[in-house]
Design a protein around this motif. Structure first.
Motif, PDB file in Angstrom:
ATOM      1  N   LEU A  24       1.061  -1.176   0.073  1.00 42.60           N
ATOM      2  CA  LEU A  24      -0.247   0.085   0.025  1.00 42.60           C
ATOM      3  C   LEU A  24       0.997   1.187  -0.200  1.00 42.60           C
ATOM      4  O   LEU A  24       0.542   2.265  -0.763  1.00 42.60           O
ATOM      5  N   ASN A  25       1.971   1.234   0.781  1.00 42.24           N
ATOM      6  CA  ASN A  25       3.060   2.509   0.942  1.00 42.24           C
ATOM      7  C   ASN A  25       3.344   2.921  -0.427  1.00 42.24           C
ATOM      8  O   ASN A  25       3.468   4.073  -0.652  1.00 42.24           O
ATOM      9  N   VAL A  40       6.642   9.791   3.450  1.00 46.81           N
ATOM     10  CA  VAL A  40       7.339  10.342   4.757  1.00 46.81           C
ATOM     11  C   VAL A  40       6.729  10.559   5.959  1.00 46.81           C
ATOM     12  O   VAL A  40       7.551  10.208   6.987  1.00 46.81           O
ATOM     13  N   TRP A  41       5.803  10.926   5.954  1.00 51.63           N
ATOM     14  CA  TRP A  41       4.862  11.191   7.335  1.00 51.63           C
ATOM     15  C   TRP A  41       4.418   9.847   7.804  1.00 51.63           C
ATOM     16  O   TRP A  41       4.759   9.931   9.144  1.00 51.63           O
ATOM     17  N   ILE A  42       4.412   8.977   7.299  1.00 52.68           N
ATOM     18  CA  ILE A  42       4.113   7.305   7.785  1.00 52.68           C
ATOM     19  C   ILE A  42       5.395   7.034   8.363  1.00 52.68           C
ATOM     20  O   ILE A  42       5.632   6.661   9.614  1.00 52.68           O
ATOM     21  N   ASP A  43       6.545   7.308   7.645  1.00 55.74           N
ATOM     22  CA  ASP A  43       7.758   7.024   8.363  1.00 55.74           C
ATOM     23  C   ASP A  43       7.951   7.930   9.837  1.00 55.74           C
ATOM     24  O   ASP A  43       8.731   7.270  10.903  1.00 55.74           O
TER      25      ASP A  43
END
Length: 203
Positions: A81-82, A91-94
């Motif tokens: 999905l990423n 980047v925000w997920i990381d």
């Protein structure tokens, strides 16, 4: 932001140095394993200490290289999905993952492991196996490795925030450092080139 980026670069340098030389722990474990096998077969003699030191070396190499692995983005990721999301969302997920999952996990491990390490050091606890080793040196690998991993997580957060602020390169892009395979190929090409006879110069 510049001060934070300098901190990030410092953390990267530490983990790069540790990761580069942790391979020697694997070499030492392999050498001891081979030597132990030879001694056991040739002289019918062995010790549990040889086996346990291999475990100690492997534990150290695995744990202290965790930060280096994160630096090189080699940890297992599920990008089904990423990979379909925008770069900014990735980047925000990381950032969220490093800040609210990795960091608390590392702190929890440090809080739980440090009393165990101190207790084993103070009591000089020995292995239960005959001829085994003292225990605290292998337990020391846990806080050292986890601290390096947590610091690298913070470094990755800094790099991603800098990218979002337009003050840093893409942290998700291709790494500039060459992989071990690429370095090996360059060495092989150079060796092959050196073996070829020089072409005679025209008269």
């Amino acid at each position: 932001m510049q001060a934070l980026l300098k901190l990030s670069n410092g953390i990267d340098a530490i983990n790069r140095f540790v990761g580069k030389y942790s391979i020697w722990l694997i070499f030492a474990a392999t050498f001891i394993s081979a030597a132990n096998a030879i001694v056991r077969k040739a002289f019918d003699n062995s010790s549990n200490a040889f086996l346990e030191v291999q475990w100690y070396l492997f534990a150290w190499s695995f744990l202290i290289a965790a930060g280096y692995t994160l630096l090189n983005r080699e940890h297992v990721r599920i990008d089904v999905l990423n990979s379909r999301l925008s770069k900014k969302t990735q980047v925000w997920i990381d950032i969220i993952g490093f800040a609210f999952f990795l960091t608390p996990l590392c702190i929890t491990i440090l809080v739980l492991s440090m009393p165990e390490l101190i207790q084993k050091y103070q009591s000089a606890e020995m292995s239960g196996n005959s001829g085994g080793l003292i225990r605290w040196p292998v337990w020391a690998a846990i806080p050292v490795g986890i601290t390096l991993l947590m610091l690298q997580g913070w470094s990755e957060i800094i790099k991603r925030i800098a990218f979002l602020a337009g003050k840093g390169p893409d942290p998700m892009g291709k790494l500039a450092d060459k992989t071990a395979e690429e370095e090996l190929m360059e060495v092989l090409r150079a060796t092959e080139k050196a073996k070829k006879p020089a072409t005679a110069a025209p008269h």
